[in-house]
Design an enzyme around this catalytic site. Structure first.
Site, PDB file in Angstrom:
ATOM      1  N   HIS A 320       0.860  -1.182   0.000  1.00 22.77           N
ATOM      2  CA  HIS A 320       0.000   0.000   0.000  1.00 22.77           C
ATOM      3  C   HIS A 320       0.895   1.230   0.000  1.00 22.77           C
ATOM      4  O   HIS A 320       1.818   1.332   0.805  1.00 22.77           O
ATOM      5  CB  HIS A 320      -0.888  -0.003   1.247  1.00 22.77           C
ATOM      6  CG  HIS A 320      -2.027   0.970   1.167  1.00 22.77           C
ATOM      7  ND1 HIS A 320      -1.846   2.330   1.189  1.00 22.77           N
ATOM      8  CD2 HIS A 320      -3.371   0.782   1.078  1.00 22.77           C
ATOM      9  CE1 HIS A 320      -3.017   2.931   1.119  1.00 22.77           C
ATOM     10  NE2 HIS A 320      -3.959   2.018   1.035  1.00 22.77           N
ATOM     11  N   ARG A 340      -6.571  10.225   0.085  1.00 21.59           N
ATOM     12  CA  ARG A 340      -6.266  10.747  -1.256  1.00 21.59           C
ATOM     13  C   ARG A 340      -7.534  10.945  -2.081  1.00 21.59           C
ATOM     14  O   ARG A 340      -7.612  11.862  -2.905  1.00 21.59           O
ATOM     15  CB  ARG A 340      -5.293   9.801  -1.970  1.00 21.59           C
ATOM     16  CG  ARG A 340      -3.861   9.964  -1.480  1.00 21.59           C
ATOM     17  CD  ARG A 340      -2.919   8.938  -2.089  1.00 21.59           C
ATOM     18  NE  ARG A 340      -3.108   7.617  -1.491  1.00 21.59           N
ATOM     19  CZ  ARG A 340      -3.178   6.490  -2.175  1.00 21.59           C
ATOM     20  NH1 ARG A 340      -3.112   6.498  -3.496  1.00 21.59           N
ATOM     21  NH2 ARG A 340      -3.326   5.349  -1.544  1.00 21.59           N
TER      22      ARG A 340
END
Length: 548
Positions: A320, A340
């Site tokens: 990740h 994000r």
């Protein structure tokens, strides 16, 4: 503020924030993505993989640590195990108490089966509990399962098994409704419409979430439903499965269990066995920190492999892109992709937006490793990293958005004096997901009779890269499929049909080890990680971008 040398580094980000907020980084082309993956992704470091010498995948490569476990000594000596003394007899044995295991147990019990669910920790101690960002489903008017399929299949580099991708995406809306009906508190508008957002690699807003506690909320609901069905589901916790038992026809018919508190060995007999043991982050491949829960040690892969089940994409892991890189107390902890998707951008030490924040996870992880390796990372005494500019979120959506939408992220950092509403945070890739696992078909069957696998322990659903929100979906869709299939199977199998229980495959495996010249004293499955002083398992071997 950080209160140290990082304050000056963070000021560079703050000075360019207005400019960076307006700047839209162009998405990478397919060729550019291939190039960055080839050069910087950990899966491409050939020295960190080796060929398997024995077993169904002999000759194929696997991460060094996984290869060692797949070829290690069994924990038991078959001649010392009394299979005539059966401690548990059930229709369906589910190994694992996370999202896939509980979903399977619920659906099998709904079909009338008596289910034994064994888990080496507690029900809910699983990667499902730790998932944050959300769960995908194409259930809005501007979306479709076909579009979801294209995103998923392409995002996995076209390596996913088409029938598995089809099952995942077409069953998604039904599974969201099932979870909602069970009581999962999804984020909704005032009129009850589900709130949906983008994730990396998605062409539509189809991420359903429960703030940034999505996995915990789903796991809470599934766990409660398991306990509500205690007339059909028996839970045995703090008990690890350490070997699959087969019958004289070569079919799975139970498991050897070990109580982790007393070390006592127990025998479970079943008509159908479902492996739902989850991932492998606690193997710390290549020395990476991990976002995974304590029990994620690839047990299911080891047991299935020794029983003769073939693996698929066992050499593919997901790192990740945004694991916490500072402070040391939370190194590797997940910083959800939802940060994000809400607008925070990735920034290097020079204050530059160097990549689109919602590229697929493997691309963004490779991008961060590139920035650090080439000297554009932010140096610190924990892990060189890049910035994730979280204050952008409230500049876009207004004050209060962070506490409303990602409260877990706020709480994780504020403990250490970092207010993500006002300060950017440092991130670096963390070992997050096992893309590959035991090969299955669309109803979770393996090449071993009566042995099903669901969830992260399976391989082929996500190809060689997983999109955000498809892991929670995977465990629910295929957990349900495994339970439904087991519910059909058990009724046509009598205990007499299973034949004589044996561990002949374990004896044969030991002979194969010996013939291949494997004399390692390592024992598998691993069951739990080791963090003792001097243990080399978690020492970084110098992967690209490592600062220590």
């Amino acid at each position: 503020m950080y209160g140290n040398y990082l304050d000056d580094a963070a000021k560079i980000v703050a000075e360019k924030r207005e400019e960076n907020l307006k700047f839209e980084h162009v998405r990478l082309t397919a060729d550019e993505k291939d190039e960055i993956l080839k050069e910087y992704h950990p899966d491409r470091i050939t020295s960190q993989f080796r060929e398997l010498k024995i077993g169904p995948n002999k000759g194929e490569k696997a991460p060094l640590q996984l290869a060692d476990m797949l070829e290690a000594k069994p924990r038991i000596e078959p001649e010392h195990i009394d299979l005539n003394h059966v401690d548990y007899e059930t229709d369906v044995l589910v190994i694992g108490g996370g999202g896939a295991g509980t979903s399977a147990a619920i659906m099998a019990s709904e079909a009338g089966a008596n289910v034994l669910l064994v888990t080496k920790l507690r029900v809910g101690d699983a990667n499902t509990m730790m998932a944050e960002g959300g769960i995908q489903a194409a259930d809005k008017p501007n979306d479709s399962p076909a579009q979801h399929y294209l995103d998923c299949y392409g995002g996995g580099h076209f390596d996913g098994k088409p029938e598995l991708v089809y099952t995942l995406t077409n069953n998604a809306p039904k599974c969201i409704k099932w979870l909602n009906d069970l009581g999962v508190e999804f984020d909704k508008e005032a009129d009850g419409t589900m709130v949906t957002t983008h994730g990396g690699g998605t062409s539509r807003k189809r991420m359903h979430a429960c703030k940034d506690y999505s996995g915990a909320e789903i796991m809470r609901t599934l766990r409660d439903e398991v306990f509500n069905r205690n007339d059909k589901i028996t839970v045995v916790d703090f008990t690890a499965a350490i070997e699959i038992i087969k019958d004289d026809k070569g079919n799975a018919c139970g498991a050897v269990l070990q109580n982790l508190e007393t070390n006592e060995v127990r025998i479970a007999k079943a008509k159908v066995v479902i492996i739902a043991t989850g991932g492998a982050g606690r193997m710390h491949y290549q020395g990476f920190p991990t976002s995974n829960h304590y029990g994620a040690t690839a047990d299911g892969l080891v047991m299935a492999y020794r029983a003769g089940a073939k693996l698929l994409y066992q050499d593919s892991l997901q790192y990740h892109p945004t694991g916490a890189a500072y402070p040391s107390q939370i190194l590797g902890k997940l910083v959800t992709e939802k940060v994000r998707s809400l607008g925070a951008k990735l920034i290097n030490k020079d204050g530059e937006v160097y990549i689109h924040p919602l590229e697929t996870r493997d691309v963004n992880a490779s991008g961060i490793i590139r920035e650090v390796r080439e000297g554009r990372g932010v140096k610190n005494d924990v892990q060189d990293a890049v910035w994730l500019d979280t204050p952008m979120i409230e500049m876009i959506h207004g004050e209060g958005t962070i506490l409303k939408s990602i409260p877990a992220m706020y709480k994780m950092f504020i403990k250490y004096g970092i207010d993500i509403r006002k300060e950017p945070i440092l991130v670096y890739p963390t070992l997050h997901y096992q893309n590959g696992g035991v090969e299955i078909d669309k109803t979770c069957h393996t090449n071993v009779g009566n042995l099903l696998v669901a969830g992260e322990a399976s391989g082929g659903v996500h190809g060689t890269n997983r999109l955000m929100g498809n892991s929670l979906l995977d465990v629910v869709v295929f957990g349900r499929e495994a339970g439904i299939e087991a519910g059909k199977m058990y009724a046509n199998i009598t205990m007499a049909d299973t034949g004589k229980m044996n561990l002949d495959h374990v004896t044969a495996f030991e002979k194969e080890r010996s013939a291949a010249g494997i004399n390692s004293d390592l024992v598998s499955p691993k069951v739990l990680p080791t963090y003792t002083h001097g243990n080399k398992e978690f020492e970084k071997p110098g992967f690209p971008g490592a600062s220590k």
